[in-house]
Write a protein that holds these residues in place. Structure first.
Motif, PDB file in Angstrom:
ATOM      1  N   GLN A  67     -11.632   0.358  -5.893  1.00 27.78           N
ATOM      2  CA  GLN A  67     -10.638   0.037  -6.917  1.00 27.78           C
ATOM      3  C   GLN A  67      -9.586  -0.883  -6.324  1.00 27.78           C
ATOM      4  O   GLN A  67      -9.269  -0.780  -5.141  1.00 27.78           O
ATOM      5  N   PHE A  68      -9.049  -1.762  -7.153  1.00 24.05           N
ATOM      6  CA  PHE A  68      -7.962  -2.622  -6.709  1.00 24.05           C
ATOM      7  C   PHE A  68      -7.105  -3.017  -7.898  1.00 24.05           C
ATOM      8  O   PHE A  68      -7.492  -2.851  -9.046  1.00 24.05           O
ATOM      9  N   ARG A  69      -5.941  -3.534  -7.588  1.00 25.74           N
ATOM     10  CA  ARG A  69      -4.999  -3.974  -8.617  1.00 25.74           C
ATOM     11  C   ARG A  69      -4.887  -5.489  -8.570  1.00 25.74           C
ATOM     12  O   ARG A  69      -5.032  -6.088  -7.513  1.00 25.74           O
ATOM     13  N   THR A  70      -4.638  -6.094  -9.721  1.00 23.90           N
ATOM     14  CA  THR A  70      -4.459  -7.539  -9.775  1.00 23.90           C
ATOM     15  C   THR A  70      -3.454  -7.891 -10.870  1.00 23.90           C
ATOM     16  O   THR A  70      -3.473  -7.277 -11.941  1.00 23.90           O
ATOM     17  N   PRO A  71      -2.604  -8.876 -10.609  1.00 22.76           N
ATOM     18  CA  PRO A  71      -1.683  -9.325 -11.650  1.00 22.76           C
ATOM     19  C   PRO A  71      -2.403 -10.208 -12.674  1.00 22.76           C
ATOM     20  O   PRO A  71      -1.824 -10.575 -13.692  1.00 22.76           O
ATOM     21  N   ARG A  72      -3.676 -10.533 -12.434  1.00 23.37           N
ATOM     22  CA  ARG A  72      -4.423 -11.436 -13.309  1.00 23.37           C
ATOM     23  C   ARG A  72      -5.398 -10.682 -14.208  1.00 23.37           C
ATOM     24  O   ARG A  72      -6.423 -11.220 -14.626  1.00 23.37           O
ATOM     25  N   LYS A  73      -5.064  -9.453 -14.541  1.00 21.50           N
ATOM     26  CA  LYS A  73      -5.952  -8.592 -15.332  1.00 21.50           C
ATOM     27  C   LYS A  73      -6.351  -9.240 -16.660  1.00 21.50           C
ATOM     28  O   LYS A  73      -7.515  -9.203 -17.056  1.00 21.50           O
ATOM     29  N   GLU A  75      -6.568 -12.379 -17.438  1.00 20.59           N
ATOM     30  CA  GLU A  75      -7.514 -13.473 -17.202  1.00 20.59           C
ATOM     31  C   GLU A  75      -8.919 -12.926 -16.935  1.00 20.59           C
ATOM     32  O   GLU A  75      -9.912 -13.468 -17.429  1.00 20.59           O
ATOM     33  N   VAL A  76      -8.986 -11.865 -16.145  1.00 20.18           N
ATOM     34  CA  VAL A  76     -10.272 -11.240 -15.828  1.00 20.18           C
ATOM     35  C   VAL A  76     -10.916 -10.721 -17.104  1.00 20.18           C
ATOM     36  O   VAL A  76     -12.108 -10.955 -17.363  1.00 20.18           O
ATOM     37  N   SER A  88     -15.619  -5.079 -14.708  1.00 17.22           N
ATOM     38  CA  SER A  88     -16.132  -4.568 -13.430  1.00 17.22           C
ATOM     39  C   SER A  88     -17.329  -5.389 -12.951  1.00 17.22           C
ATOM     40  O   SER A  88     -17.486  -5.640 -11.749  1.00 17.22           O
ATOM     41  N   ALA A  91     -15.960  -8.619 -11.554  1.00 15.03           N
ATOM     42  CA  ALA A  91     -15.384  -8.375 -10.229  1.00 15.03           C
ATOM     43  C   ALA A  91     -16.484  -8.230  -9.180  1.00 15.03           C
ATOM     44  O   ALA A  91     -16.374  -8.765  -8.075  1.00 15.03           O
ATOM     45  N   TYR A  98     -18.081 -14.188  -2.944  1.00 18.86           N
ATOM     46  CA  TYR A  98     -17.146 -14.422  -1.843  1.00 18.86           C
ATOM     47  C   TYR A  98     -17.736 -13.916  -0.521  1.00 18.86           C
ATOM     48  O   TYR A  98     -17.720 -14.621   0.490  1.00 18.86           O
TER      49      TYR A  98
END
Length: 106
Positions: A67-73, A75-76, A88, A91, A98
């Motif tokens: 699990q992770f957090r992103t400020p671009r939720k 956009e995702v 998911s 991601a 990557y």
């Protein structure tokens, strides 16, 4: 017949009791009467279920969770919807790409 999922929320004060399906009538979500035989069949099908999606490895094992957090939720979510996949899955694809291109020692 419209079914509202809110009608099926089990609260902390709920109790579980055995019922006699020969005396009481219960209807399942598909509109059929629940019988002892159908209840047993449902119990057999769901006995070994693990919450979550199917194994990503294809071998039936439980897939690890990251699990992770992103400020671009937003956009995702927008891109995932545009691609017709879940956030998911987007991601996973992005992380796989990557790692395939940047993993050290690969």
């Amino acid at each position: 017949m419209t079914i509202d999922p809110k009608d099926f929320i089990v609260g902390p004060d709920a109790t579980i009791a055995d019922i006699d399906l020969h005396q009481e009538t219960f209807t399942t979500a598909d509109g059929r009467r629940l019988t002892d035989e159908r209840a047993d069949a449902i119990a057999r099908r769901t006995a070994n279920l693990t919450p979550g999606r199917k194994s990503l490895g294809g071998d039936g094992s439980v897939s690890p969770v990251l699990q992770f957090r992103t400020p671009r939720k937003r956009e995702v979510e927008a891109l995932a919807q545009e691609l017709g996949i879940r956030p998911s899955e987007l991601a996973r694809r992005a992380l796989d790409e990557y790692l395939d291109n940047h993993a050290r020692g690969a």
